[in-house]
Design a protein around this motif. Structure first.
Motif, PDB file in Angstrom:
ATOM      1  N   ALA A  49      -3.171  31.220   1.486  1.00 30.50           N
ATOM      2  CA  ALA A  49      -2.565  30.038   2.098  1.00 30.50           C
ATOM      3  C   ALA A  49      -1.268  29.704   1.385  1.00 30.50           C
ATOM      4  O   ALA A  49      -1.110  30.002   0.195  1.00 30.50           O
ATOM      5  N   ALA A  50      -0.367  29.097   2.121  1.00 30.77           N
ATOM      6  CA  ALA A  50       0.913  28.699   1.539  1.00 30.77           C
ATOM      7  C   ALA A  50       1.420  27.445   2.231  1.00 30.77           C
ATOM      8  O   ALA A  50       1.112  27.190   3.402  1.00 30.77           O
ATOM      9  N   ILE A  51       2.219  26.703   1.483  1.00 32.74           N
ATOM     10  CA  ILE A  51       2.854  25.507   2.034  1.00 32.74           C
ATOM     11  C   ILE A  51       4.252  25.411   1.447  1.00 32.74           C
ATOM     12  O   ILE A  51       4.483  25.787   0.295  1.00 32.74           O
ATOM     13  N   THR A  52       5.179  24.939   2.262  1.00 39.28           N
ATOM     14  CA  THR A  52       6.547  24.790   1.788  1.00 39.28           C
ATOM     15  C   THR A  52       6.882  23.323   1.553  1.00 39.28           C
ATOM     16  O   THR A  52       6.140  22.419   1.968  1.00 39.28           O
ATOM     17  N   SER A  53       8.035  23.098   0.938  1.00 38.19           N
ATOM     18  CA  SER A  53       8.494  21.744   0.674  1.00 38.19           C
ATOM     19  C   SER A  53       8.729  20.952   1.953  1.00 38.19           C
ATOM     20  O   SER A  53       8.694  19.720   1.927  1.00 38.19           O
ATOM     21  N   SER A  54       8.936  21.645   3.066  1.00 39.41           N
ATOM     22  CA  SER A  54       9.138  20.958   4.343  1.00 39.41           C
ATOM     23  C   SER A  54       7.835  20.712   5.079  1.00 39.41           C
ATOM     24  O   SER A  54       7.833  20.121   6.164  1.00 39.41           O
ATOM     25  N   GLY A  55       6.720  21.183   4.492  1.00 39.89           N
ATOM     26  CA  GLY A  55       5.421  20.946   5.093  1.00 39.89           C
ATOM     27  C   GLY A  55       4.902  22.041   6.000  1.00 39.89           C
ATOM     28  O   GLY A  55       3.835  21.899   6.598  1.00 39.89           O
ATOM     29  N   GLN A  56       5.643  23.133   6.124  1.00 41.76           N
ATOM     30  CA  GLN A  56       5.133  24.256   6.895  1.00 41.76           C
ATOM     31  C   GLN A  56       3.953  24.867   6.159  1.00 41.76           C
ATOM     32  O   GLN A  56       3.949  24.926   4.926  1.00 41.76           O
ATOM     33  N   THR A  57       2.969  25.318   6.920  1.00 40.50           N
ATOM     34  CA  THR A  57       1.781  25.894   6.301  1.00 40.50           C
ATOM     35  C   THR A  57       1.419  27.227   6.941  1.00 40.50           C
ATOM     36  O   THR A  57       1.777  27.510   8.087  1.00 40.50           O
ATOM     37  N   PHE A  58       0.714  28.021   6.172  1.00 45.41           N
ATOM     38  CA  PHE A  58       0.186  29.296   6.642  1.00 45.41           C
ATOM     39  C   PHE A  58      -1.199  29.472   6.038  1.00 45.41           C
ATOM     40  O   PHE A  58      -1.404  29.181   4.865  1.00 45.41           O
ATOM     41  N   PHE A  59      -2.116  29.960   6.850  1.00 44.79           N
ATOM     42  CA  PHE A  59      -3.450  30.295   6.380  1.00 44.79           C
ATOM     43  C   PHE A  59      -3.797  31.694   6.867  1.00 44.79           C
ATOM     44  O   PHE A  59      -3.596  32.024   8.040  1.00 44.79           O
ATOM     45  N   ALA A  60      -4.330  32.502   5.974  1.00 43.28           N
ATOM     46  CA  ALA A  60      -4.773  33.832   6.352  1.00 43.28           C
ATOM     47  C   ALA A  60      -5.942  33.724   7.326  1.00 43.28           C
ATOM     48  O   ALA A  60      -6.680  32.730   7.333  1.00 43.28           O
ATOM     49  N   ASP A  61      -6.109  34.750   8.121  1.00 39.63           N
ATOM     50  CA  ASP A  61      -7.182  34.742   9.120  1.00 39.63           C
ATOM     51  C   ASP A  61      -8.552  34.507   8.490  1.00 39.63           C
ATOM     52  O   ASP A  61      -9.416  33.885   9.109  1.00 39.63           O
ATOM     53  N   SER A  62      -8.723  34.990   7.272  1.00 41.51           N
ATOM     54  CA  SER A  62     -10.028  34.882   6.615  1.00 41.51           C
ATOM     55  C   SER A  62     -10.421  33.436   6.321  1.00 41.51           C
ATOM     56  O   SER A  62     -11.604  33.144   6.124  1.00 41.51           O
ATOM     57  N   VAL A  63      -9.449  32.525   6.278  1.00 43.55           N
ATOM     58  CA  VAL A  63      -9.753  31.130   5.945  1.00 43.55           C
ATOM     59  C   VAL A  63      -9.279  30.146   7.008  1.00 43.55           C
ATOM     60  O   VAL A  63      -9.578  28.944   6.924  1.00 43.55           O
ATOM     61  N   LYS A  64      -8.566  30.616   7.990  1.00 44.23           N
ATOM     62  CA  LYS A  64      -8.016  29.741   9.027  1.00 44.23           C
ATOM     63  C   LYS A  64      -9.137  29.004   9.741  1.00 44.23           C
ATOM     64  O   LYS A  64     -10.166  29.579  10.079  1.00 44.23           O
ATOM     65  N   GLY A  65      -8.913  27.713   9.933  1.00 46.03           N
ATOM     66  CA  GLY A  65      -9.921  26.892  10.590  1.00 46.03           C
ATOM     67  C   GLY A  65     -10.951  26.317   9.641  1.00 46.03           C
ATOM     68  O   GLY A  65     -11.718  25.415  10.021  1.00 46.03           O
ATOM     69  N   ARG A  66     -10.997  26.816   8.408  1.00 48.36           N
ATOM     70  CA  ARG A  66     -11.960  26.312   7.417  1.00 48.36           C
ATOM     71  C   ARG A  66     -11.256  25.639   6.239  1.00 48.36           C
ATOM     72  O   ARG A  66     -11.825  24.733   5.620  1.00 48.36           O
ATOM     73  N   PHE A  67     -10.060  26.088   5.909  1.00 40.34           N
ATOM     74  CA  PHE A  67      -9.313  25.558   4.766  1.00 40.34           C
ATOM     75  C   PHE A  67      -8.138  24.741   5.261  1.00 40.34           C
ATOM     76  O   PHE A  67      -7.489  25.093   6.251  1.00 40.34           O
ATOM     77  N   THR A  68      -7.850  23.643   4.598  1.00 39.54           N
ATOM     78  CA  THR A  68      -6.702  22.818   4.935  1.00 39.54           C
ATOM     79  C   THR A  68      -6.025  22.314   3.665  1.00 39.54           C
ATOM     80  O   THR A  68      -6.618  22.345   2.585  1.00 39.54           O
ATOM     81  N   PHE A  69      -4.787  21.846   3.830  1.00 41.69           N
ATOM     82  CA  PHE A  69      -4.032  21.279   2.718  1.00 41.69           C
ATOM     83  C   PHE A  69      -3.966  19.765   2.828  1.00 41.69           C
ATOM     84  O   PHE A  69      -3.955  19.198   3.919  1.00 41.69           O
ATOM     85  N   SER A  70      -3.873  19.122   1.681  1.00 46.40           N
ATOM     86  CA  SER A  70      -3.416  17.749   1.610  1.00 46.40           C
ATOM     87  C   SER A  70      -2.656  17.606   0.301  1.00 46.40           C
ATOM     88  O   SER A  70      -2.758  18.466  -0.577  1.00 46.40           O
ATOM     89  N   GLN A  71      -1.860  16.559   0.212  1.00 44.87           N
ATOM     90  CA  GLN A  71      -1.021  16.395  -0.979  1.00 44.87           C
ATOM     91  C   GLN A  71      -0.996  14.954  -1.440  1.00 44.87           C
ATOM     92  O   GLN A  71      -1.088  14.028  -0.641  1.00 44.87           O
ATOM     93  N   ASP A  72      -0.846  14.800  -2.726  1.00 46.32           N
ATOM     94  CA  ASP A  72      -0.514  13.517  -3.328  1.00 46.32           C
ATOM     95  C   ASP A  72       0.842  13.729  -3.987  1.00 46.32           C
ATOM     96  O   ASP A  72       0.930  14.243  -5.102  1.00 46.32           O
ATOM     97  N   ASN A  73       1.896  13.399  -3.253  1.00 45.58           N
ATOM     98  CA  ASN A  73       3.245  13.697  -3.743  1.00 45.58           C
ATOM     99  C   ASN A  73       3.574  12.926  -5.018  1.00 45.58           C
ATOM    100  O   ASN A  73       4.297  13.415  -5.892  1.00 45.58           O
ATOM    101  N   ALA A  74       3.064  11.718  -5.127  1.00 49.61           N
ATOM    102  CA  ALA A  74       3.350  10.925  -6.323  1.00 49.61           C
ATOM    103  C   ALA A  74       2.787  11.608  -7.570  1.00 49.61           C
ATOM    104  O   ALA A  74       3.378  11.540  -8.642  1.00 49.61           O
ATOM    105  N   LYS A  75       1.647  12.268  -7.407  1.00 49.45           N
ATOM    106  CA  LYS A  75       1.022  12.957  -8.540  1.00 49.45           C
ATOM    107  C   LYS A  75       1.410  14.427  -8.598  1.00 49.45           C
ATOM    108  O   LYS A  75       0.943  15.153  -9.472  1.00 49.45           O
TER     109      LYS A  75
END
Length: 124
Positions: A49-75
């Motif tokens: 999985a990957a995420i960019t500073s602009s919020g674009q995300t990618f998940f490999a097929d093996s984890v897509k639909g099961r894994f997600t991102f969230s962020q606490d930018n302040a931390k």
């Protein structure tokens, strides 16, 4: 200089959930990428999985639909929420940081900084 600390790993039964955290000690970058990788016993490390500073995300097929991102930018912490875990998800999980480039590329060689990893075990 960027320091990464992963946490949140542990043991869970199949179908369970874990939330991994990647805490970053760094200055503010306008552009960056964060990747999650894992290495299962006896296997090569793979990018999942990957995420960019602009919020674009990618998940490999093996984890897509099961894994997600969230962020606490302040931390400066990125979370990887892992649901419906399977025994095949057992691995050491690493986060990695790429400075000054916003890209979903999951080639290991392009990442400048790596955390120490956190173990995830999925077993009944």
């Amino acid at each position: 200089q960027v320091q990464l600390v992963e946490s949140g790993g542990g043991s869970v039964q199949p179908g369970g959930s874990l939330r991994l955290a990647c805490e970053q000690s760094r200055r503010t970058y306008l552009y960056y990428s964060i990747g999650w990788f894992r290495q299962a016993p006896g296997k090569e490390r793979e990018g999942i999985a990957a995420i960019t500073s602009s919020g674009q995300t990618f998940f490999a097929d093996s984890v897509k639909g099961r894994f997600t991102f969230s962020q606490d930018n302040a931390k400066k912490t990125l979370y990887l929420q892992m649901n419906s875990l399977k025994p095949d998800d057992t691995a050491i999980y690493y986060c990695a940081f790429r400075t000054n480039v916003a890209s979903l590329n999951l080639q290991e060689s392009v990442y400048n900084y790596w955390g120490q990893g956190t173990q995830v075990i999925v077993s009944s």
